[in-house]
Scaffold this motif. Structure first.
Motif, short mmCIF file in Angstrom:
data_model
loop_
_atom_site.label_atom_id
_atom_site.label_comp_id
_atom_site.label_asym_id
_atom_site.label_seq_id
_atom_site.Cartn_x
_atom_site.Cartn_y
_atom_site.Cartn_z
N TYR B 54 0.84 -1.18 0.00
CA TYR B 54 0.00 0.00 0.00
C TYR B 54 0.88 1.23 0.00
CZ TYR B 54 -3.73 3.22 1.50
OH TYR B 54 -4.63 4.24 1.60
N ASN B 55 0.88 1.93 -1.11
CA ASN B 55 1.60 3.19 -1.16
C ASN B 55 0.58 4.30 -1.34
OD1 ASN B 55 3.15 5.50 -2.12
ND2 ASN B 55 4.85 4.04 -2.18
N LEU B 56 0.69 5.32 -0.50
CA LEU B 56 -0.30 6.39 -0.55
C LEU B 56 -0.32 7.09 -1.91
CD1 LEU B 56 0.01 8.08 2.95
CD2 LEU B 56 -1.85 6.67 2.09
N LEU B 57 0.78 6.98 -2.65
CA LEU B 57 0.84 7.64 -3.95
C LEU B 57 0.18 6.81 -5.04
CD1 LEU B 57 4.44 9.11 -3.82
CD2 LEU B 57 2.26 10.22 -3.31
N SER B 58 0.07 5.46 -4.80
CA SER B 58 -0.63 4.62 -5.78
C SER B 58 -1.62 3.75 -5.03
CB SER B 58 0.39 3.77 -6.55
OG SER B 58 1.26 3.11 -5.63
N PRO B 59 -2.75 4.35 -4.66
CA PRO B 59 -3.62 3.85 -3.61
C PRO B 59 -4.02 2.39 -3.54
CG PRO B 59 -4.27 6.04 -4.14
CD PRO B 59 -3.20 5.66 -5.11
N VAL B 245 15.85 16.47 13.76
CA VAL B 245 16.29 17.85 13.70
C VAL B 245 17.80 17.96 13.48
CG1 VAL B 245 16.52 19.94 15.10
CG2 VAL B 245 14.37 18.71 15.07
N THR B 246 18.57 16.97 13.95
CA THR B 246 20.02 17.13 13.84
C THR B 246 20.64 16.40 12.65
OG1 THR B 246 20.35 15.29 15.36
CG2 THR B 246 20.33 17.49 16.31
N THR B 247 20.62 15.07 12.65
CA THR B 247 21.39 14.34 11.64
C THR B 247 20.51 13.75 10.54
OG1 THR B 247 21.15 12.25 12.80
CG2 THR B 247 23.02 13.61 13.39
N VAL B 248 19.21 13.77 10.73
CA VAL B 248 18.29 13.08 9.82
C VAL B 248 18.73 11.63 9.63
CG1 VAL B 248 16.78 13.50 7.86
CG2 VAL B 248 18.28 15.30 8.64
N GLY B 249 19.26 11.05 10.70
CA GLY B 249 19.60 9.63 10.66
C GLY B 249 21.00 9.32 10.13
N ARG B 265 12.23 5.09 5.93
CA ARG B 265 11.98 4.09 4.89
C ARG B 265 10.53 4.04 4.48
NH1 ARG B 265 16.85 1.01 4.51
NH2 ARG B 265 18.12 2.87 4.61
N GLY B 266 9.67 4.13 5.48
CA GLY B 266 8.25 3.96 5.19
C GLY B 266 7.54 5.25 4.88
N LEU B 267 7.52 6.14 5.88
CA LEU B 267 6.65 7.30 5.76
C LEU B 267 7.13 8.29 4.71
CD1 LEU B 267 5.78 7.78 9.50
CD2 LEU B 267 4.55 6.55 7.73
N LEU B 268 8.44 8.50 4.64
CA LEU B 268 8.94 9.46 3.64
C LEU B 268 8.62 8.99 2.23
CD1 LEU B 268 12.33 10.96 4.82
CD2 LEU B 268 10.07 12.00 4.72
N GLY B 269 8.58 7.65 2.04
CA GLY B 269 8.24 7.13 0.72
C GLY B 269 6.75 6.83 0.58
N TYR B 270 5.96 7.29 1.54
CA TYR B 270 4.51 7.05 1.55
C TYR B 270 4.18 5.57 1.49
CZ TYR B 270 4.36 12.02 0.66
OH TYR B 270 4.53 13.36 0.76
N ASP B 271 5.13 4.74 1.93
CA ASP B 271 4.92 3.31 1.83
C ASP B 271 4.31 2.79 3.13
OD1 ASP B 271 5.03 0.58 1.49
OD2 ASP B 271 6.87 0.69 0.32
N VAL B 272 3.00 2.74 3.16
CA VAL B 272 2.29 2.34 4.37
C VAL B 272 2.63 0.90 4.76
CG1 VAL B 272 0.02 1.97 5.38
CG2 VAL B 272 0.42 3.95 3.92
#
Lengths: 273, 301
Positions: B54-59, B245-249, B265-272
């Protein structure tokens, strides 16, 4: 008690030195908030400079400070008040009418705190969309309340347990039901503990950033959200960043300092006999 | 607890209607019910989505079985991420508890201006995580304009580029700074119930400060320390804002812990789907930690 003058001097020096180190970042931020951007980047760093209020004016242009602050206040007070209202009866039962399962229920409640928020963010987000609650104070208050609830139950439980059961028993003999015992006996007797719980809750809610950043926006966002919008400085603007930081931290810092005595008195979590 | 049970098992007088126990359920229901919903509904949904592509970009969501878990568990970065999570729990725990004990003893004793010094020490606790991370990252640890850089240069040393070369240390410093006051507050409260006469007696018997500290103060603090460890573990397992806020991982995944991993991995790629599988993984890890060390501690309470 202190016979030794030298020990007193060492204590004083050490006590103040550590206090200074711990508070320094906050102090440094406060200074930067009143500097011009030029002064904020000066090397060597400036201790003496002409203070300006410009940063606060600009911050307020970018985010509506009053609205965010008001949201912070409502969310902190709302979630704390409701949390205590819901937790107190449960804590009363656990403290005065424990069963074999009481302990397991308590541990289970605490274990819900181990659920990482990020793991359930997506379903929470979708649920808020379905319920049409996205970016509402109701949603943020509910979430904050629920995430603090285990702590509140635990803290209240530990204070209630210190109240002698005989007093409640006497109340019961006089015909007071559980709610009356709670209202007229337990609450007055456990006031220091309850206020300490409330204070801790208010502080935790005020500083809660994760849910606020992810499920609120302009309507119901708290100061934690306002500051997050400054978190990715394109170019350099430390003075404005510091002003916004100071404006979000100052209310709770002053509140915390003023109520420090009440907070400290109750932070036992039942761990001290 | 013993007290309460003893009371309710007391024989009640014949004039008194034996209302054995209160009806506990209605009083417990709001708290237990709400927490039950809070714990189960999102968890069930997360579990459901973890089996969906389930990707929010391709429902349209499609059932993909264990694919998301396979993706997650074969990720070569995962061991490092789990390791980082544990480091970010354990190291700040050791630092804050040690500092908390020492500071509680220090600020328990009398000295000039103690009240104000105490207020200053607890100040970081009131600062929200995003703000403290921003202050440290910019005003203090910035390799060019930061105060530390200036200090290093004035001593003729090369400024440290904290977030490039020692990102983990930098984050640990920030977290410890935020949480030392919490440990200190709880332990300071505990110090107030320390038996002064016992200390005095020990002193009369010739015990030095160190001896009394080890044999009287430390044992007295054992339970409150257990409380601090448990509460801080909960908060440290969920560290997120400080990293964001500091290193972004980064660099790479050097400062990515499990919550941040799920986010990136998940949310930034809209990968639910992947985010949900990560969520289930995080919940399992958190429960393992809880099992091993909170159970042991909870026995103390």
């Amino acid at each position: 008690m202190v016979k030794n003058k030298r020990a007193l001097v060492i204590r004083t020096v050490l006590g103040w030195l550590i206090a200074f180190i711990m508070a320094f970042p906050v102090f440094w931020m406060t200074l930067a908030a009143f500097k011009t951007e030029m002064d904020a980047y000066a090397s060597p760093p400036l201790l003496v400079f002409t203070p300006t209020l410009e940063n606060f004016a600009e911050m307020n242009q970018r985010v509506d400070y009053v609205r965010h602050a008001w949201n912070s206040v409502l969310v902190a007070l709302g979630s704390t008040f409701l949390g205590i209202l819901i937790a107190a009866p449960a804590a009363y039962v656990m403290a005065f009418h424990p069963t074999k399962r009481t302990r397991s229920i308590m541990l289970w409640m605490l274990s819900t705190k181990f659920m990482p928020a990020v793991g359930v963010l997506v379903p929470m987000y979708l649920m808020l969309v379905w319920l049409d609650l996205l970016d509402t104070r109701t949603a943020l208050i509910t979430i904050t309340l629920l995430s603090n609830l285990p702590l509140v139950v635990w803290m209240l439980y530990s204070y209630f347990k210190e109240v002698p059961a005989e007093i409640l028993e006497a109340g019961r003999m006089d015909g007071a039901g559980p709610l009356k015992q709670l209202r007229y006996l337990l609450v007055p007797l456990a006031t220091p503990g309850i206020s300490s719980t409330a204070l801790l809750c208010i502080i935790l809610s005020w500083n809660e950033s994760f849910w606020c950043i992810n499920v609120t926006a302009v309507d119901s966002g708290t100061l934690a959200l306002a500051i997050a919008s400054f978190s990715n400085p394109e170019g350099y603007f430390w003075a404005k960043l510091s002003a916004a930081s100071l404006a979000s931290v100052a209310p709770i810092l002053i509140f915390g300092w003023v109520t420090q005595r009440q907070l400290v008195r109750g932070l036992t979590f039942g761990a001290v006999k | 607890m013993e007290n309460a049970t003893a009371m309710s098992s007391l024989p009640t007088g014949s004039w008194f209607k034996p209302t054995r126990t209160v009806r506990a359920w209605p009083l417990m229901a709001p708290a237990v019910g709400l927490l039950l919903i809070w714990a189960i509904v999102p968890l069930a949904l997360t579990l459901w989505y973890s089996f969906q592509g389930y990707n929010l970009l391709s429902p349209p969501a499609t059932f993909v079985g264990l694919e998301n878990y396979y993706f997650l568990l074969t990720d070569p970065d995962l061991p490092r991420v789990v390791w980082n999570t544990l480091v970010l729990v354990l190291v700040p725990l050791v630092v804050t508890v040690t500092a908390g004990v020492l500071l509680a003893v220090l600020y328990d004793g009398p000295f000039f201006g103690r009240g104000i010094a105490r207020l200053l020490v607890i100040a970081p606790f009131f600062v929200m995580p995003t703000v403290s991370a921003l202050i440290w990252k910019n005003l203090l640890m910035h390799p060019v304009y930061g105060l530390f850089a200036w200090l290093s240069r004035s001593f003729g040393m090369q400024p440290i580029d904290w977030f490039t070369n020692h990102p983990m240390t930098a984050i640990i410093i920030i977290i410890s700074w935020q949480w030392i006051p919490f440990a200190t507050l709880i332990l300071l409260t505990a110090m107030q119930s320390l038996d002064r006469e016992q200390l005095e007696a020990a002193r009369m018997d010739g015990a030095g400060a160190t001896t009394s500290f080890i044999f009287i103060t430390l044992p007295h603090l054992a339970r409150p320390v257990a409380v601090v460890v448990m509460l801080e573990t909960i908060f440290f397992l969920a560290i997120y804002a400080e990293i964001l806020v500091t290193t972004v991982g980064g660099p790479g995944v050097i400062t990515t812990n499990i919550p941040f991993y799920i986010y990136s991995r998940g949310l930034l790629g809209y990968d639910v789907g992947v985010a949900s599988a990560g969520g289930i993984f995080a919940i399992i890890v958190a429960n393992i930690v809880a099992f091993f060390f909170v159970r042991a501690i909870a026995r103390q309470l």
